[in-house]
Design an enzyme around this catalytic site. Structure first.
Site, PDB file in Angstrom:
ATOM      1  N   ASP A 246       6.433  -1.768   0.345  1.00  0.00           N
ATOM      2  CA  ASP A 246       6.696  -0.379   0.002  1.00  0.00           C
ATOM      3  C   ASP A 246       6.571   0.477   1.261  1.00  0.00           C
ATOM      4  OD1 ASP A 246       7.342   1.647  -1.721  1.00  0.00           O
ATOM      5  OD2 ASP A 246       5.306   1.937  -2.459  1.00  0.00           O
TER       6      ASP A 246
ATOM      7  N   HIS B 253       7.838  14.006   1.317  1.00  0.00           N
ATOM      8  CA  HIS B 253       6.739  13.443   0.517  1.00  0.00           C
ATOM      9  C   HIS B 253       5.484  13.297   1.375  1.00  0.00           C
ATOM     10  CE1 HIS B 253       4.503  10.847  -2.224  1.00  0.00           C
ATOM     11  NE2 HIS B 253       4.468   9.900  -1.310  1.00  0.00           N
TER      12      HIS B 253
ATOM     13  N   ARG C 231      -5.159  17.033   4.330  1.00  0.00           N
ATOM     14  CA  ARG C 231      -5.372  17.619   5.658  1.00  0.00           C
ATOM     15  C   ARG C 231      -4.498  18.860   5.775  1.00  0.00           C
ATOM     16  NH1 ARG C 231      -4.203  12.339   5.963  1.00  0.00           N
ATOM     17  NH2 ARG C 231      -2.039  12.924   6.309  1.00  0.00           N
TER      18      ARG C 231
ATOM     19  N   ARG D  29      -3.795   8.160  -9.096  1.00  0.00           N
ATOM     20  CA  ARG D  29      -4.220   8.945  -7.925  1.00  0.00           C
ATOM     21  C   ARG D  29      -5.726   8.986  -7.753  1.00  0.00           C
ATOM     22  NH1 ARG D  29       0.408   8.619  -5.291  1.00  0.00           N
ATOM     23  NH2 ARG D  29       2.127   9.665  -6.364  1.00  0.00           N
TER      24      ARG D  29
ATOM     25  N   GLN E 165      -6.758   5.744  -6.303  1.00  0.00           N
ATOM     26  CA  GLN E 165      -6.230   5.700  -4.930  1.00  0.00           C
ATOM     27  C   GLN E 165      -7.101   6.469  -3.941  1.00  0.00           C
ATOM     28  OE1 GLN E 165      -2.102   6.877  -4.778  1.00  0.00           O
ATOM     29  NE2 GLN E 165      -1.937   6.659  -2.560  1.00  0.00           N
TER      30      GLN E 165
ATOM     31  N   LYS F 241      -2.136   0.919  -7.296  1.00  0.00           N
ATOM     32  CA  LYS F 241      -0.694   0.675  -7.364  1.00  0.00           C
ATOM     33  C   LYS F 241      -0.348  -0.649  -8.033  1.00  0.00           C
ATOM     34  CE  LYS F 241       0.665   3.908  -4.119  1.00  0.00           C
ATOM     35  NZ  LYS F 241       1.795   4.832  -4.238  1.00  0.00           N
TER      36      LYS F 241
ATOM     37  N   THR G 237       4.732  -2.117 -11.386  1.00  0.00           N
ATOM     38  CA  THR G 237       5.858  -1.522 -10.668  1.00  0.00           C
ATOM     39  C   THR G 237       7.106  -1.840 -11.493  1.00  0.00           C
ATOM     40  OG1 THR G 237       4.761  -1.944  -8.556  1.00  0.00           O
ATOM     41  CG2 THR G 237       7.128  -1.470  -8.481  1.00  0.00           C
TER      42      THR G 237
END
Lengths: 428, 428
Positions: free
Chosen positions: B128, B135, B144, B238, B241, B254, B258
């Protein structure tokens, strides 16, 4: 199973042998251009295809005998621990010094030295963990001197996906990779050969039975899904890695080659050598409940791991390889069962033949670093017997990993060699 | 090849159809419990196994005809662009309105609506990427605010390895994953179901011919190694993650699922819709030489991409799915050829059937965000026609991706649907 039994194959009774009758690791070798499954015994291989074909496995289920005639270990892996144990018992019977028809089995042996080994399994997915806190701390210190270990480390068995296509079997040459490299003082990266090629000393976990997508494997069942262990060299280009790895992790720095040793040591063979899992310091958090095992007194494995280097100059001067480090699998912060359970806790499915590697195995003391990057902390440079200095690997360097366990009154169980030699690039 | 040709299958001539005779995407479907290769044409599938079996492909090489009788596309993928073109020409001949023996071909069609689709290929490795600068910038800004884009982004096509075992075909339910989640204010993580489940809108690149380990694919040859494209939903948790991803990248966030669309659109079908590659702002660095293509005027693809959501409440009230975003593949910072070449520049080998995904495809403007995480930057919350608010996906939400390209005087080429519905966990 009689631990003290001896084989009628005398080399298997040599106390220095990696492959006594108590080990019987599985591998795949070429027999007249066809892949056959075999077990290593002393300096020989017993051909399981031939064993099945000639009726030596007929006391076992048809599925087991059929799996022994497959071209990879995947069918056998999928059958589960009872089938693995039954096969192992029968192979021990055939190879035991008390076996009466040894002359019938003898033609099914071949010399291990002459065998061409193949990948033991069709590996569907390869996952690499980061389970050594000593490795994570030393590497972290290079990047973040004041805060080497990230806050998630003691909670999460950190892992990432690796590349399957470039997994090679011990003995394959390793070509120095090219890639983008950004020298610290430079404005922009350049494209060229890696100047900081490294090895990483790891143990590989070969999955036996898998789990369906959407279902996890409870911690106390995790080891039932492990077929066996091997050695893994996760070759790494540190200069490519440091430039590419943010924010999604290592990619081209690792996926140019991963070497595995050809013999898969059954977890059952390591059973007498189990030890308590890593003792967490008093201030460390306990593992979250889904990772809390009820067999902590034997979740570790006392497996000594050694790294050897032989440079081109050493080979020319007929010098033996030099030992670079010695560590132990029991020093990992996370157990092999915790790696399996964590991997599936979100419902991710494992399949027979999947490879999970531990990440670099390092111990707390100097001399136990599982890669060259960690040796940067040592005050003295690494000097070879030729006088050569090594910061990272040079063309012609051959790296060999060995692993073994020993215990009073029990034979040595070894893993055989995991070897690769760095070869020069022609061009980038 | 006549672009203006029409098919004797009338549904293929519908200007709204994704699958005119100029498309002919490949897929694998179940025919009486056996996997057959087919091509989509209008609302039908032409069975290539049957075509080969009944001699309709006998003007092609034996290898091509044999590959059409395989259970996956891998053998066909391995044959290379000339073989793919020859097969495509013959299929166009068979389906063209001028074909004289259409009544012989007609029995080899079946209804696409009733077909059970299977994964199109044995995918050996899944990579990936992170090729959308919009994005990367929006996501980076969440972490950040002052420095959203890392210094390597404009030099390195950032990528990482994904999980193959949990790739599912469009239509499969997606179970909400469990995992370690650390609320910002908490001392320690907890284990539980993800509360911030997201989709990621991506395009998948299916590798045709591969490259040997140790050899790279030059940028001007890269597209010759691409068999075709599909849609990919890289479902992401998320909260899992953000806690796990340092320092080795996303893993359990992830790899629980998929989704890929079942029809692989040949790159050749997209040839009339090629556009210049992304125009880098004047201050951006040029790609390093190994990534500098000599065909920049047509390295991009004008492919519109849309995301739709239908909640459980919307389904119950028989409301149509709501469009969440619309983007375009041409907005990627890196081309599909650059992804292939970068992946192999260290000698990493690709194999037929490997999947490379672009990463989330987002455009510069509001309404083109390829995932929900990016929509956090919008001042207004996402409100469904039922009045429901969505920050992340809820149980019962069904996400559908669609993609198509259109151009004056040319037919619409579409990708079909890539769909998955989030289902509740029973327990963690």
């Amino acid at each position: 199973m009689a631990i003290a039994s001896r084989s009628w194959i005398s080399s298997a009774n040599d106390p220095e042998s990696d492959f006594p009758i108590q080990n019987l690791p599985y591998g795949v070798f070429l027999y007249r251009e066809t892949a056959h499954i075999g077990v290593a015994i002393g300096d020989q291989i017993l051909d399981l295809y031939a064993c099945a074909d000639q009726g030596f496995l007929s006391i076992l289920s048809k599925e087991v005998a059929a799996a022994c005639k497959a071209r990879t270990l995947n069918p056998l892996m999928s059958l589960g621990p009872e089938a693995w144990s039954a096969l192992r018992r029968q192979l021990m019977t055939l190879l035991d010094e008390g076996y009466e028809k040894k002359s019938d089995v003898e033609p099914l042996l071949l010399s291990r030295k002459d065998a061409v080994m193949r990948p033991p399994a069709d590996i569907g997915d390869y996952t690499d963990f980061y389970a050594s806190i000593y490795h994570a701390t030393r590497v972290g210190r290079l990047f973040r001197p004041d805060n080497p270990l990230l806050p998630n480390y003691k909670y999460v068995p950190i892992g990432y996906h690796g590349r399957v296509s470039s997994i090679v079997i011990s003995g394959a040459d390793i070509r120095r990779p090219c890639g983008q490299i950004k020298p610290p003082a430079a404005e922009a990266p350049v494209f060229g050969p890696s100047k900081s090629l490294d090895y990483e000393l790891e143990v590989g976990i070969l999955v036996g039975t898998g789990n369906p997508l959407g279902h996890s494997i409870p911690i106390d069942k995790a080891e039932e899904h492990i077929f066996g262990l091997c050695l893994v060299n996760d070759w790494s280009a540190r200069d490519i890695q440091s430039w590419e790895y943010q924010p999604l992790g290592p990619f081209l720095a690792k996926n140019f080659a991963t070497t595995i040793s050809p013999w898969i040591v059954p977890l059952e063979a390591l059973s007498p050598y189990r030890v308590p899992s890593f003792e967490r310091p008093a201030n460390d958090p306990a593992p979250l409940p889904y990772l809390a095992s009820s067999s902590r007194d034997r979740d570790g494995i006392d497996l000594t791991l050694e790294v050897y280097l032989q440079s081109e100059a050493m080979r020319q001067q007929q010098m033996q390889a030099m030992m670079l480090s010695r560590g132990n699998l029991r020093d990992l912060y996370w157990t092999i069962g915790q790696l399996v359970t964590h991997h599936t806790c979100n419902g991710c499915n494992l399949r027979p033949g999947d490879l999970l590697a531990t990440g670099t195995i390092s111990g707390p003391e100097a001399g136990s670093e599982g890669c060259l990057l960690e040796k940067r902390h040592n005050p003295e440079p690494l000097r070879l017997p030729t006088g050569e200095i090594r910061t990272f690997l040079e063309d012609g360097d051959e790296i060999t990993f060995r692993a073994y366990t020993q215990k009073s009154g029990l034979p040595r169980i070894g893993f055989g060699d995991c070897t690769g030699r760095v070869v020069a690039l022609e061009a980038c």
